[in-house]
Design a protein around this motif. Structure first.
Motif, PDB file in Angstrom:
ATOM      1  N   GLY A  35       0.815  -1.210   0.000  1.00 17.76           N
ATOM      2  CA  GLY A  35       0.000   0.000   0.000  1.00 17.76           C
ATOM      3  C   GLY A  35       0.848   1.260   0.000  1.00 17.76           C
ATOM      4  N   TYR A  36       0.299   2.320   0.600  1.00 14.38           N
ATOM      5  CA  TYR A  36       0.921   3.634   0.526  1.00 14.38           C
ATOM      6  C   TYR A  36       1.312   4.140   1.917  1.00 14.38           C
ATOM      7  CZ  TYR A  36      -1.311   3.254  -4.019  1.00 14.38           C
ATOM      8  OH  TYR A  36      -1.697   2.812  -5.263  1.00 14.38           O
ATOM      9  N   GLY A  37       1.896   5.332   1.945  1.00 17.72           N
ATOM     10  CA  GLY A  37       2.214   5.965   3.215  1.00 17.72           C
ATOM     11  C   GLY A  37       3.701   6.022   3.502  1.00 17.72           C
ATOM     12  N   SER A  38       4.056   6.764   4.547  1.00 14.78           N
ATOM     13  CA  SER A  38       5.456   7.005   4.870  1.00 14.78           C
ATOM     14  C   SER A  38       6.177   5.739   5.311  1.00 14.78           C
ATOM     15  CB  SER A  38       5.572   8.082   5.952  1.00 14.78           C
ATOM     16  OG  SER A  38       4.921   7.682   7.140  1.00 14.78           O
ATOM     17  N   THR A  39       5.475   4.820   5.973  1.00 15.80           N
ATOM     18  CA  THR A  39       6.116   3.584   6.423  1.00 15.80           C
ATOM     19  C   THR A  39       6.570   2.742   5.236  1.00 15.80           C
ATOM     20  OG1 THR A  39       4.809   3.545   8.470  1.00 15.80           O
ATOM     21  CG2 THR A  39       5.808   1.475   7.769  1.00 15.80           C
ATOM     22  N   VAL A  40       5.711   2.630   4.231  1.00 10.00           N
ATOM     23  CA  VAL A  40       6.066   1.874   3.029  1.00 10.00           C
ATOM     24  C   VAL A  40       7.189   2.589   2.283  1.00 10.00           C
ATOM     25  CG1 VAL A  40       5.224   0.980   0.821  1.00 10.00           C
ATOM     26  CG2 VAL A  40       3.746   0.914   2.836  1.00 10.00           C
ATOM     27  N   PHE A  41       7.124   3.910   2.235  1.00 11.46           N
ATOM     28  CA  PHE A  41       8.169   4.695   1.577  1.00 11.46           C
ATOM     29  C   PHE A  41       9.525   4.482   2.245  1.00 11.46           C
ATOM     30  CE2 PHE A  41      10.506   8.789   1.337  1.00 11.46           C
ATOM     31  CZ  PHE A  41      10.699   8.864  -0.029  1.00 11.46           C
ATOM     32  N   LEU A  42       9.553   4.519   3.578  1.00  7.08           N
ATOM     33  CA  LEU A  42      10.803   4.268   4.306  1.00  7.08           C
ATOM     34  C   LEU A  42      11.322   2.863   4.022  1.00  7.08           C
ATOM     35  CD1 LEU A  42      10.026   5.918   7.762  1.00  7.08           C
ATOM     36  CD2 LEU A  42      11.869   6.555   6.206  1.00  7.08           C
ATOM     37  N   GLY A  43      10.414   1.913   3.956  1.00  7.78           N
ATOM     38  CA  GLY A  43      10.820   0.555   3.629  1.00  7.78           C
ATOM     39  C   GLY A  43      11.442   0.474   2.243  1.00  7.78           C
ATOM     40  N   SER A  44      10.904   1.259   1.307  1.00  6.68           N
ATOM     41  CA  SER A  44      11.454   1.269  -0.048  1.00  6.68           C
ATOM     42  C   SER A  44      12.854   1.877  -0.066  1.00  6.68           C
ATOM     43  CB  SER A  44      10.524   2.043  -0.988  1.00  6.68           C
ATOM     44  OG  SER A  44       9.267   1.407  -1.095  1.00  6.68           O
ATOM     45  N   LEU A  45      13.063   2.915   0.731  1.00  2.00           N
ATOM     46  CA  LEU A  45      14.402   3.497   0.835  1.00  2.00           C
ATOM     47  C   LEU A  45      15.394   2.486   1.395  1.00  2.00           C
ATOM     48  CD1 LEU A  45      13.634   7.080   2.241  1.00  2.00           C
ATOM     49  CD2 LEU A  45      14.327   6.503  -0.096  1.00  2.00           C
ATOM     50  N   ARG A  46      14.993   1.770   2.429  1.00  2.00           N
ATOM     51  CA  ARG A  46      15.881   0.753   3.013  1.00  2.00           C
ATOM     52  C   ARG A  46      16.160  -0.367   2.021  1.00  2.00           C
ATOM     53  NH1 ARG A  46      12.564   1.846   7.688  1.00  2.00           N
ATOM     54  NH2 ARG A  46      11.280   0.012   7.185  1.00  2.00           N
ATOM     55  N   ARG A  92     -22.420  26.774  -1.836  1.00  2.00           N
ATOM     56  CA  ARG A  92     -23.260  26.483  -3.003  1.00  2.00           C
ATOM     57  C   ARG A  92     -23.383  25.000  -3.316  1.00  2.00           C
ATOM     58  NH1 ARG A  92     -20.245  31.058  -4.971  1.00  2.00           N
ATOM     59  NH2 ARG A  92     -18.746  29.737  -6.088  1.00  2.00           N
ATOM     60  N   HIS A  93     -22.451  24.185  -2.810  1.00  2.89           N
ATOM     61  CA  HIS A  93     -22.397  22.782  -3.210  1.00  2.89           C
ATOM     62  C   HIS A  93     -22.127  21.871  -2.015  1.00  2.89           C
ATOM     63  CE1 HIS A  93     -22.339  24.185  -7.352  1.00  2.89           C
ATOM     64  NE2 HIS A  93     -21.352  25.002  -7.029  1.00  2.89           N
ATOM     65  N   ASP A  94     -22.295  20.577  -2.235  1.00  2.00           N
ATOM     66  CA  ASP A  94     -21.991  19.576  -1.208  1.00  2.00           C
ATOM     67  C   ASP A  94     -20.563  19.092  -1.422  1.00  2.00           C
ATOM     68  OD1 ASP A  94     -24.681  19.600  -0.200  1.00  2.00           O
ATOM     69  OD2 ASP A  94     -25.249  18.408  -1.958  1.00  2.00           O
ATOM     70  N   LEU A  95     -19.737  19.161  -0.378  1.00  2.00           N
ATOM     71  CA  LEU A  95     -18.328  18.824  -0.496  1.00  2.00           C
ATOM     72  C   LEU A  95     -18.005  17.529   0.259  1.00  2.00           C
ATOM     73  CD1 LEU A  95     -16.659  22.329   0.127  1.00  2.00           C
ATOM     74  CD2 LEU A  95     -17.828  21.467  -1.922  1.00  2.00           C
ATOM     75  N   LEU A  96     -17.325  16.619  -0.410  1.00  2.00           N
ATOM     76  CA  LEU A  96     -16.839  15.383   0.188  1.00  2.00           C
ATOM     77  C   LEU A  96     -15.332  15.304  -0.042  1.00  2.00           C
ATOM     78  CD1 LEU A  96     -19.467  12.807  -1.195  1.00  2.00           C
ATOM     79  CD2 LEU A  96     -19.588  14.094   0.941  1.00  2.00           C
ATOM     80  N   LEU A  97     -14.674  14.479   0.756  1.00  2.00           N
ATOM     81  CA  LEU A  97     -13.248  14.246   0.553  1.00  2.00           C
ATOM     82  C   LEU A  97     -13.018  12.761   0.352  1.00  2.00           C
ATOM     83  CD1 LEU A  97     -10.211  15.933   1.834  1.00  2.00           C
ATOM     84  CD2 LEU A  97     -10.328  13.506   2.412  1.00  2.00           C
ATOM     85  N   MET A  98     -12.182  12.437  -0.641  1.00  3.00           N
ATOM     86  CA  MET A  98     -11.816  11.044  -0.883  1.00  3.00           C
ATOM     87  C   MET A  98     -10.314  10.979  -1.131  1.00  3.00           C
ATOM     88  SD  MET A  98     -13.187   8.435  -3.814  1.00  3.00           S
ATOM     89  CE  MET A  98     -12.811   6.685  -3.794  1.00  3.00           C
ATOM     90  N   THR A  99      -9.614  10.324  -0.235  1.00  2.00           N
ATOM     91  CA  THR A  99      -8.165  10.221  -0.344  1.00  2.00           C
ATOM     92  C   THR A  99      -7.750   8.781  -0.084  1.00  2.00           C
ATOM     93  OG1 THR A  99      -6.057  11.108   0.481  1.00  2.00           O
ATOM     94  CG2 THR A  99      -7.816  10.823   2.093  1.00  2.00           C
ATOM     95  N   LYS A 100      -6.608   8.399  -0.624  1.00  2.00           N
ATOM     96  CA  LYS A 100      -6.137   7.035  -0.387  1.00  2.00           C
ATOM     97  C   LYS A 100      -4.879   7.069   0.468  1.00  2.00           C
ATOM     98  CE  LYS A 100      -3.267   6.447  -4.556  1.00  2.00           C
ATOM     99  NZ  LYS A 100      -3.076   5.654  -5.775  1.00  2.00           N
ATOM    100  N   GLY A 101      -4.656   5.964   1.179  1.00  2.75           N
ATOM    101  CA  GLY A 101      -3.470   5.874   2.019  1.00  2.75           C
ATOM    102  C   GLY A 101      -3.771   5.204   3.338  1.00  2.75           C
ATOM    103  N   VAL A 102      -2.847   5.341   4.254  1.00  2.30           N
ATOM    104  CA  VAL A 102      -3.008   4.793   5.602  1.00  2.30           C
ATOM    105  C   VAL A 102      -3.988   5.688   6.361  1.00  2.30           C
ATOM    106  CG1 VAL A 102      -1.825   4.197   7.748  1.00  2.30           C
ATOM    107  CG2 VAL A 102      -0.660   3.904   5.541  1.00  2.30           C
ATOM    108  N   PRO A 103      -5.100   5.157   6.875  1.00  4.58           N
ATOM    109  CA  PRO A 103      -6.114   6.001   7.505  1.00  4.58           C
ATOM    110  C   PRO A 103      -5.584   6.934   8.581  1.00  4.58           C
ATOM    111  CG  PRO A 103      -6.998   3.815   7.152  1.00  4.58           C
ATOM    112  CD  PRO A 103      -5.546   3.743   6.777  1.00  4.58           C
ATOM    113  N   ALA A 104      -4.783   6.437   9.512  1.00  6.53           N
ATOM    114  CA  ALA A 104      -4.283   7.289  10.601  1.00  6.53           C
ATOM    115  C   ALA A 104      -3.406   8.412  10.050  1.00  6.53           C
ATOM    116  CB  ALA A 104      -3.507   6.453  11.616  1.00  6.53           C
TER     117      ALA A 104
END
Length: 231
Positions: free
Chosen positions: A61-72, A119-131
């Motif tokens: 998946g995504y997120g800083s933990t996976v990114f750090l693992g990729s660097l290592r 004027r409109h209904d706003l929602l947010l949709m993002t992917k990644g680690v929930p916390a």
């Protein structure tokens, strides 16, 4: 020309509301400099890292933990040995800003959301680690603008179909707004939504994809603030 009628506007977060990938790019630059590989230049190291990261995101998946693992993993691959505890600490130090969840809002985001929300209904949709994503949203102070927050592991066609069902959306009056052709524009169009593409020069390479320039269901803008001209 402003689009008539109340619409549902669904916003991406990373690199749409706040800068995100530029933080990762800075870490990669610092990592490459620190690595000081004797035979490979920065472009060659980056190509190897991109391959490792692409494989790791599929598995983890995504997120800083996976990114750090990729660097290592990249370090271990290039040096042909495991990473030591001291080197692990050095790599984590390079990515301190990511771990802290620093947030740098893109210009005009807060005031534009204020106006659009009237004027409109706003929602947010993002992917990644929930916390991780929730922490960035909390730090940004933007959560109050959205009727619902949706944090998903992947933004693909099935995720958009689930979003439509969850919130009872009319795709014809719903717009996905983001910087990623792969995650924001193409899957939204595939389920019948319209989309607003706001390019970000720092968009992650794994989010690149070709868009159909003849698709009249996609509105391309130069900046976030332009949204109030159309909605």
């Amino acid at each position: 020309m402003r689009i008539s009628g109340r619409q549902t506007l669904i916003f991406d977060a990373d690199d749409t509301l706040w800068e995100n990938n530029i933080l990762f790019e800075r870490v990669i630059d610092d990592f490459t400099e620190w690595l000081a590989h004797p035979t490979l230049d920065p472009a060659q190291i980056r190509a190897i890292f991109d391959e490792i990261e692409a494989a790791n995101t599929v598995t983890h998946g995504y997120g800083s933990t996976v990114f750090l693992g990729s660097l290592r993993d990249c370090f271990a691959h290039l040096n042909e040995r495991p990473v030591t505890d001291a080197e692990r600490a050095e790599i984590e130090g390079l990515a301190a800003a990511l771990v802290r969840g620093d947030v740098e809002l893109i210009p005009a985001v807060a005031e534009t959301l204020d106006e659009l929300g009237s004027r409109h209904d706003l929602l947010l949709m993002t992917k990644g680690v929930p916390a991780e994503q929730q922490r960035k949203l909390d730090v940004s102070g933007l959560g109050r603008h959205f009727a619902a927050i949706n944090i998903v592991p992947e933004k693909d066609v099935s995720a958009y179909r689930a979003l439509i069902a969850r919130h009872g959306l009319d795709p014809a009056e719903s717009w996905m707004i983001g910087n990623s052709p792969k995650s924001d524009i193409l899957p939204a169009r595939a389920v019948g939504m319209r989309a607003v593409f706001i390019p970000n020069v720092n968009t992650w390479i794994l989010e690149h994809a070709s868009l159909d320039e003849a698709d009249r269901g996609v509105l391309t803008l130069d900046s976030f603030g332009e949204l109030t001209t159309y909605f």
